[in-house]
Design a protein around this motif. Structure first.
Motif, PDB file in Angstrom:
ATOM      1  N   GLU A   1      44.701  38.571  46.013  1.00 36.06           N
ATOM      2  CA  GLU A   1      45.029  37.149  46.140  1.00 36.06           C
ATOM      3  C   GLU A   1      44.976  36.680  47.594  1.00 36.06           C
ATOM      4  N   LYS A   2      45.398  37.538  48.509  1.00 38.19           N
ATOM      5  CA  LYS A   2      45.457  37.160  49.910  1.00 38.19           C
ATOM      6  C   LYS A   2      44.064  36.979  50.494  1.00 38.19           C
ATOM      7  N   LYS A   3      43.165  37.934  50.230  1.00 37.36           N
ATOM      8  CA  LYS A   3      41.814  37.896  50.787  1.00 37.36           C
ATOM      9  C   LYS A   3      40.828  37.155  49.893  1.00 37.36           C
ATOM     10  N   GLN A   4      41.245  36.891  48.647  1.00 40.04           N
ATOM     11  CA  GLN A   4      40.379  36.224  47.670  1.00 40.04           C
ATOM     12  C   GLN A   4      39.075  36.995  47.465  1.00 40.04           C
ATOM     13  N   ILE A   5      39.205  38.308  47.294  1.00 41.40           N
ATOM     14  CA  ILE A   5      38.070  39.168  46.968  1.00 41.40           C
ATOM     15  C   ILE A   5      38.484  40.099  45.842  1.00 41.40           C
ATOM     16  N   PHE A   6      37.496  40.596  45.087  1.00 39.17           N
ATOM     17  CA  PHE A   6      37.780  41.529  44.014  1.00 39.17           C
ATOM     18  C   PHE A   6      37.555  42.949  44.505  1.00 39.17           C
ATOM     19  N   LEU A   7      38.467  43.846  44.113  1.00 42.17           N
ATOM     20  CA  LEU A   7      38.434  45.225  44.566  1.00 42.17           C
ATOM     21  C   LEU A   7      38.495  46.159  43.366  1.00 42.17           C
ATOM     22  N   SER A   8      37.811  47.312  43.482  1.00 33.52           N
ATOM     23  CA  SER A   8      37.966  48.359  42.483  1.00 33.52           C
ATOM     24  C   SER A   8      39.305  49.050  42.699  1.00 33.52           C
ATOM     25  N   LYS A   9      39.680  49.926  41.780  1.00 36.56           N
ATOM     26  CA  LYS A   9      40.947  50.645  41.924  1.00 36.56           C
ATOM     27  C   LYS A   9      40.967  51.478  43.199  1.00 36.56           C
ATOM     28  N   SER A  10      39.788  51.941  43.638  1.00 33.87           N
ATOM     29  CA  SER A  10      39.705  52.751  44.853  1.00 33.87           C
ATOM     30  C   SER A  10      39.637  51.897  46.116  1.00 33.87           C
TER      31      SER A  10
ATOM     32  N   ALA B   1      34.889  46.725  35.282  1.00 34.28           N
ATOM     33  CA  ALA B   1      35.751  46.355  34.158  1.00 34.28           C
ATOM     34  C   ALA B   1      37.222  46.332  34.567  1.00 34.28           C
ATOM     35  N   HIS B   2      37.574  47.177  35.537  1.00 31.68           N
ATOM     36  CA  HIS B   2      38.978  47.289  35.924  1.00 31.68           C
ATOM     37  C   HIS B   2      39.238  46.766  37.329  1.00 31.68           C
ATOM     38  N   SER B   3      38.326  45.960  37.858  1.00 32.37           N
ATOM     39  CA  SER B   3      38.529  45.401  39.195  1.00 32.37           C
ATOM     40  C   SER B   3      39.675  44.389  39.178  1.00 32.37           C
ATOM     41  N   ILE B   4      40.302  44.218  40.341  1.00 32.93           N
ATOM     42  CA  ILE B   4      41.440  43.299  40.451  1.00 32.93           C
ATOM     43  C   ILE B   4      41.218  42.359  41.626  1.00 32.93           C
ATOM     44  N   LEU B   5      41.860  41.212  41.561  1.00 39.59           N
ATOM     45  CA  LEU B   5      41.729  40.205  42.610  1.00 39.59           C
ATOM     46  C   LEU B   5      42.789  40.413  43.684  1.00 39.59           C
TER      47      LEU B   5
ATOM     48  N   HIS C   1      29.469  35.660  41.743  1.00 38.04           N
ATOM     49  CA  HIS C   1      30.886  35.572  41.427  1.00 38.04           C
ATOM     50  C   HIS C   1      31.258  36.726  40.507  1.00 38.04           C
ATOM     51  N   ILE C   2      32.446  37.261  40.679  1.00 41.72           N
ATOM     52  CA  ILE C   2      32.856  38.458  39.955  1.00 41.72           C
ATOM     53  C   ILE C   2      32.770  38.298  38.438  1.00 41.72           C
ATOM     54  N   VAL C   3      33.119  37.106  37.923  1.00 36.04           N
ATOM     55  CA  VAL C   3      33.091  36.906  36.476  1.00 36.04           C
ATOM     56  C   VAL C   3      31.663  36.983  35.955  1.00 36.04           C
ATOM     57  N   ALA C   4      30.736  36.322  36.669  1.00 40.42           N
ATOM     58  CA  ALA C   4      29.333  36.352  36.254  1.00 40.42           C
ATOM     59  C   ALA C   4      28.761  37.762  36.380  1.00 40.42           C
ATOM     60  N   MET C   5      29.071  38.440  37.480  1.00 32.35           N
ATOM     61  CA  MET C   5      28.554  39.794  37.668  1.00 32.35           C
ATOM     62  C   MET C   5      29.120  40.744  36.621  1.00 32.35           C
ATOM     63  N   ARG C   6      30.396  40.625  36.325  1.00 30.69           N
ATOM     64  CA  ARG C   6      30.992  41.498  35.318  1.00 30.69           C
ATOM     65  C   ARG C   6      30.311  41.288  33.979  1.00 30.69           C
ATOM     66  N   GLY C   7      30.080  40.016  33.637  1.00 32.13           N
ATOM     67  CA  GLY C   7      29.406  39.734  32.376  1.00 32.13           C
ATOM     68  C   GLY C   7      28.001  40.302  32.337  1.00 32.13           C
TER      69      GLY C   7
ATOM     70  N   GLU D   1      35.127  46.873  47.771  1.00 33.69           N
ATOM     71  CA  GLU D   1      34.989  45.421  47.682  1.00 33.69           C
ATOM     72  C   GLU D   1      33.691  45.047  46.980  1.00 33.69           C
ATOM     73  N   PHE D   2      33.777  44.146  46.010  1.00 33.35           N
ATOM     74  CA  PHE D   2      32.597  43.677  45.298  1.00 33.35           C
ATOM     75  C   PHE D   2      32.032  42.463  46.023  1.00 33.35           C
ATOM     76  N   ASN D   3      31.190  42.734  47.016  1.00 32.03           N
ATOM     77  CA  ASN D   3      30.614  41.669  47.831  1.00 32.03           C
ATOM     78  C   ASN D   3      29.147  41.447  47.462  1.00 32.03           C
ATOM     79  N   GLU D   4      28.488  40.560  48.197  1.00 30.90           N
ATOM     80  CA  GLU D   4      27.108  40.195  47.876  1.00 30.90           C
ATOM     81  C   GLU D   4      26.169  41.389  47.982  1.00 30.90           C
ATOM     82  N   ASP D   5      26.342  42.224  49.002  1.00 28.96           N
ATOM     83  CA  ASP D   5      25.467  43.385  49.172  1.00 28.96           C
ATOM     84  C   ASP D   5      25.612  44.363  48.014  1.00 28.96           C
TER      85      ASP D   5
END
Length: 302
Positions: A259-268, A253-257, A143-149, A271-275
């Motif tokens: 909302e439509k796809k329910q995935i976190f993305l960098s500014k570029s 640190a600056h990734s955003i959610l 999960h993005i929160v755990a990975m970010r931490g 996608e922050f996925n499992e791989d």
């Protein structure tokens, strides 16, 4: 969460010559290390008391135990201790060859507890069931929160170790070239910051300056390490370190959610996925090793 994955396994027959548990343990270590790039520790115990002493001292991601320890029902003590006395929500996996597993079990809290009954020669199935539960914990970990931490924690540790290496190097060696390079970089850095600040002030662009770091940054520490590495003739890994550690930290640190796809993305748009999470853990492990080896090499030449 950290980059470690820690397991406790309690079974009074673990060390028996014909026990299959050693093979299962080795399989799980390989799976977590080679496919998910965790640093794995599996602690094995033959009785509940030794387990209690261990779990008090550190956190674990999974607890595996034979429910009928010593042919009794001591397995219930495990969960009562974890949930009742210590209020820990770690996943627990119970197994037993007896058919009444879980049927008459009275526990303080059976949330996040898995019961598995062994049937016949089903140790391969046991291995599979444990792996499935591990996969569940990994999905939570990714999960993005755990990975970010985790990334912030591990990268901050690397920042601290880098600063310690630089500090010790200058204490041990009077290297004018590297000192001058460091001062030149700091002066250039602050001149640029000053120039930008003056420009932003003229244009009333306060949003451009708020939160902008002005200290001896992680990138500057990395550049100083790079100079030290080149001066001492070691293999220079700092370019990869910046790309795989520092840039990734900033992206997370600056990734955003979305909302439509329910995935976190960098500014570029990455996608922050499992791989990607696997790759990040792999790179962090690599550079922990690089920093530690550099520290040892420098100590050898002082």
């Amino acid at each position: 969460m950290k980059i470690d994955y820690k397991v406790i396994w309690i079974d009074d027959k673990f060390e028996d010559e014909e026990s299959p548990f050693t093979d299962i343990r080795d399989y799980l270590v390989d799976y977590l290390e080679k496919e998910h790039y965790f640093k794995v520790e599996i602690y094995t115990f033959e009785n509940v008391n030794n387990f209690k002493d261990a779990v008090i001292k550190q956190d674990f991601d999974l607890i595996i135990t034979d429910y009928h320890l010593n042919d009794g029902k001591l397995g219930s003590e495990v969960i009562d201790f974890i949930r009742g006395e210590k209020n820990i929500s770690t996943e627990i996996f119970f197994y037993s060859a007896k058919q009444d597993l879980g049927a008459d079990t009275k526990l303080i809290n059976n949330n996040r507890v898995t019961f598995y009954t062994l049937t016949g020669n089903s140790y391969r199935d046991l291995r599979s069931e444990i792996k499935n539960l591990i996969d569940l914990t990994l999905r939570k970990f990714n999960h993005i929160v755990a990975m970010r931490g985790m990334i912030m924690h591990e990268t901050s540790n690397l920042d601290g170790e880098s600063l310690e290496i630089v500090n010790e190097y200058f204490q041990k060696k009077n290297d004018e070239d590297i000192c001058n390079a460091l001062f030149d970089e700091i002066i250039s850095f602050h001149k640029e910051k000053l120039s930008k600040a003056e420009k932003y002030k003229r244009n009333s662009r306060i949003e451009k300056i708020i939160g902008d770091p002005v200290s001896f940054s992680a990138a500057q520490r990395a550049n100083t390490l790079s100079n030290i590495i080149d001066k001492e003739g070691f293999v220079n890994f700092i370019s990869d370190y910046k790309k795989e550690i520092l840039i990734v930290r900033n992206q997370f640190a600056h990734s955003i959610l979305d909302e439509k796809k329910q995935i976190f993305l960098s500014k570029s748009g990455k996608e922050f996925n499992e791989d990607l999470c696997k790759t990040i853990r792999k790179d962090i492990n690599k550079h922990i090793k690089n920093i530690n080896e550099l520290s040892l090499k420098l100590k050898d030449i002082y």
